[in-house]
Enzyme design. Structure first.
Site, mmCIF file in Angstrom:
data_model
loop_
_atom_site.group_PDB
_atom_site.id
_atom_site.type_symbol
_atom_site.label_atom_id
_atom_site.label_comp_id
_atom_site.label_asym_id
_atom_site.label_seq_id
_atom_site.Cartn_x
_atom_site.Cartn_y
_atom_site.Cartn_z
ATOM 1 N N CYS A 63 0.924 -1.123 0.204
ATOM 2 C CA CYS A 63 0.003 0.016 0.126
ATOM 3 C C CYS A 63 0.831 1.297 0.016
ATOM 4 O O CYS A 63 1.955 1.324 0.808
ATOM 5 C CB CYS A 63 -0.780 0.001 1.249
ATOM 6 S SG CYS A 63 -1.858 1.410 1.611
ATOM 7 N N GLU A 73 -22.437 -8.285 30.126
ATOM 8 C CA GLU A 73 -21.968 -7.178 29.363
ATOM 9 C C GLU A 73 -22.312 -5.750 29.660
ATOM 10 O O GLU A 73 -23.596 -5.796 30.403
ATOM 11 C CB GLU A 73 -22.443 -7.741 27.733
ATOM 12 C CG GLU A 73 -22.326 -6.297 26.778
ATOM 13 C CD GLU A 73 -20.918 -5.723 26.617
ATOM 14 O OE1 GLU A 73 -19.822 -6.433 26.535
ATOM 15 O OE2 GLU A 73 -20.746 -4.554 26.559
ATOM 16 N N CYS A 78 -1.516 0.126 9.362
ATOM 17 C CA CYS A 78 -1.012 -1.385 9.236
ATOM 18 C C CYS A 78 0.514 -1.131 9.452
ATOM 19 O O CYS A 78 1.455 -1.128 8.769
ATOM 20 C CB CYS A 78 -0.838 -1.635 7.656
ATOM 21 S SG CYS A 78 -2.645 -1.918 7.117
ATOM 22 N N CYS A 112 -0.547 6.352 6.717
ATOM 23 C CA CYS A 112 -1.928 5.874 7.416
ATOM 24 C C CYS A 112 -1.655 5.436 8.551
ATOM 25 O O CYS A 112 -2.183 5.460 9.736
ATOM 26 C CB CYS A 112 -2.564 4.950 6.445
ATOM 27 S SG CYS A 112 -3.844 3.907 7.405
ATOM 28 N N GLN A 116 -17.008 -8.441 15.656
ATOM 29 C CA GLN A 116 -15.732 -8.804 15.349
ATOM 30 C C GLN A 116 -15.564 -8.284 13.911
ATOM 31 O O GLN A 116 -16.544 -8.478 12.859
ATOM 32 C CB GLN A 116 -15.476 -10.272 15.354
ATOM 33 C CG GLN A 116 -15.442 -10.766 16.688
ATOM 34 C CD GLN A 116 -14.109 -10.701 17.498
ATOM 35 O OE1 GLN A 116 -13.108 -10.246 16.989
ATOM 36 N NE2 GLN A 116 -14.347 -11.140 18.864
ATOM 37 N N CYS A 170 -6.907 -9.404 24.058
ATOM 38 C CA CYS A 170 -6.638 -8.918 22.869
ATOM 39 C C CYS A 170 -5.264 -8.044 23.389
ATOM 40 O O CYS A 170 -4.771 -7.122 22.587
ATOM 41 C CB CYS A 170 -7.530 -7.906 22.371
ATOM 42 S SG CYS A 170 -8.193 -6.588 23.566
ATOM 43 N N ASP A 209 -13.624 -12.337 27.824
ATOM 44 C CA ASP A 209 -13.257 -11.736 26.845
ATOM 45 C C ASP A 209 -12.947 -10.152 26.968
ATOM 46 O O ASP A 209 -13.678 -9.683 26.509
ATOM 47 C CB ASP A 209 -13.937 -12.040 25.667
ATOM 48 C CG ASP A 209 -13.303 -11.489 24.326
ATOM 49 O OD1 ASP A 209 -12.184 -10.952 24.399
ATOM 50 O OD2 ASP A 209 -14.130 -11.652 23.273
ATOM 51 N N CYS A 246 -7.943 0.764 0.109
ATOM 52 C CA CYS A 246 -7.290 0.044 1.410
ATOM 53 C C CYS A 246 -7.189 -1.558 1.116
ATOM 54 O O CYS A 246 -8.273 -2.249 0.664
ATOM 55 C CB CYS A 246 -8.281 0.385 2.668
ATOM 56 S SG CYS A 246 -7.660 -0.272 4.107
#
Ligand code: SAH
Length: 450
Positions: free
Chosen positions: A73, A331, A82, A79, A281, A407, A380, A159
């Site tokens: 890219c 939640e 990435c 940007c 997700q 994560c 999670d 993108c």
């Protein structure tokens, strides 16, 4: 070759958790070099001296790392989304596994970590595209991203994480807005109509949803837009009203322009309704891989009660429901649990219950209810990890298994150390899954048994 050199020469030894190159100057000071990867030898232009570390950028790449590749890219550097695009995919996966191991070692947990489950084709995986809009200097309409520390929009029309279909839709919407000279919202003045574009694509059904986030309740000439998007096969078109100043992107109110206010997505055998505001997700293909790891770790027989804490729209709970006696989700966001209940009904799942509130507050209140005794607890949490009180409560509940989906390797390691020190649980398996190729995000599933 010292820090006094205007252009120090260093070899990158690691990446920071944010995916920036890390090297050490001759005097031992850490130096962050954006865009550099391990084993690159670079001449660095220093940009900033900080209290603990210096920051620089590559002035000249002297010896490229064997893991380096040309980022496909052209906007990769500007940007910044990435962070790892200049690193071969295999090397990215290896780095992610190393990240997990290093985090565990920090807490004296030396455990075998499985190889990262990556993607065969690590491109075009995003099912959601959300872009701000702006004008070029010449008055043309663009959608893209803001450059670092700037309020100038950089156009992104190709993108590589987003899909070609989304790119086509963005182009169509921009052409419509420009032709009709429909005003764009300005953060500075709070005036102008269109703020952001949102596109969601369902992998399973191929359905596409478009929502324009607008500072108002009406879009002039909307029939023209509807016709153009219908021709591209878009199934749901709406306005999402956000008249508030500030940086919340989405508003509460949805106004349909065409079709239902949602599309249907599939994960495994389950259907999910996704509206403009639903949490879901981002990488559908890898979500299936991730959830399958959870299913495999849980080894359910159909007699178990499973808790899904930090459950979002309940996707993990619903995924596990058909293998369990009952599932309970907790939640903090009420709208997400509403979605979870709808999704349970949509799939004829009758053994799922969802609770709204902070897991650390809700769990102690419901754990003694009849039928609530947990055999398996799935957590999670967001990046900051689990609340420590919650972990203590889980230990008290003493489920046979805990499955931790994380994560953030650093908070995962911290929380695993807490559970491990408690003495009741052994960490059995650590399986990273690559949910976000080309970025520095690392997702891990971990199995603990009593
Ligand atoms: N399991 C979900 C994603 C979870 S993301 C899935 O796979 O789709 C983490 C979720 O935790 C978010 O939905 C967030 O709203 C929720 N959350 C954050 N803090 C919380 C808390 N203290 N108690 C319960 N949920 C919380």
């Amino acid at each position: 070759m010292t820090s006094h050199n205007p252009w120090p020469i260093v070899t990158i030894t690691n990446l920071t958790t944010a995916g920036e190159g890390l090297a050490y100057l001759a005097d031992g000071r850490p130096l962050i070099v954006k865009g550099a990867i391990p084993k690159d030898q670079v001449e660095v232009q220093l940009l900033k001296r900080g209290p603990k570390q210096d920051i620089g950028r590559i002035r000249r790449l002297l010896v490229p790392s064997p893991d380096r590749c040309d980022p496909p890219c052209p906007l990769a550097e500007k940007c910044g989304a990435c962070q790892l695009m200049m690193m071969r995919y295999e090397a990215q996966l290896k780095w992610k596994r190393d990240q997990v191991m290093a985090a565990l070692e920090k807490y004296d947990l030396s455990l075998p970590v499985a190889s990262v489950l990556g993607m065969k084709n690590p491109w075009h995986y995003r099912n959601k595209t959300l872009l701000p809009l702006g004008y070029t200097a010449g008055g043309h309409y663009v959608a893209g991203f803001y450059g670092e520390r700037s309020h100038r929009l950089i156009a992104q029309d190709n993108c590589l994480l987003s899909t070609p279909k989304a790119a086509k839709i963005v182009k169509t919407i921009l052409a419509f807005l420009e032709k009709g000279q429909i005003s764009l919202y300005s953060e500075q003045t709070g005036r102008g109509l269109v703020r952001h574009l949102l596109i969601r694509e369902a992998r399973g059904s191929g359905e596409v949803l478009v929502s324009l986030i607008v500072n108002g309740r009406r879009l002039p000439q909307s029939e023209r837009l509807v016709a153009a998007l219908k021709a591209l096969g878009v199934r749901s078109i709406s306005l999402c009203v956000n008249t508030a100043k500030g940086n919340a992107v989405l508003g509460q109110e949805l106004i349909p322009l065409y079709g239902p206010l949602y599309i249907e997505e599939k994960i495994g055998a389950l259907n999910f309704r996704l509206g403009p505001r639903s949490f879901f997700q981002i990488n559908g293909e890898q979500t299936e891989v991730l959830y399958q790891v959870v299913v495999d770790f849980a080894e359910l027989s159909g007699r178990e009660t499973v808790w899904d804490l930090y459950c979002g729209t309940g996707t993990i709970a619903l995924f596990l429901a058909r293998y369990a006696k009952a599932v309970l989700g907790v939640e903090i966001i009420g709208e997400a649990t509403e979605n979870a209940r709808q999704n349970a009904r949509l799939n004829n799942i009758l053994n799922a219950d969802f609770y709204v509130g902070k897991a650390e507050e809700v769990v102690p209140k419901i754990l003694d209810k009849p039928g609530a005794a947990a055999d398996v607890v799935v957590v999670d949490p967001p990046r900051k990890g689990c609340d420590q009180g919650l972990l203590a409560t889980i230990c008290q509940m003493a489920p046979a298994k805990i499955i931790y989906v994380s994560c953030n390797p650093l908070t995962l390691a911290r929380d695993l150390a807490f559970l491990h020190l408690n003495g009741l649980y052994q960490i059995k398996k650590v399986q990273p899954v690559d949910m976000f190729p080309m970025t520095s995000h690392v997702e891990t599933v971990c199995l603990l048994s009593k």
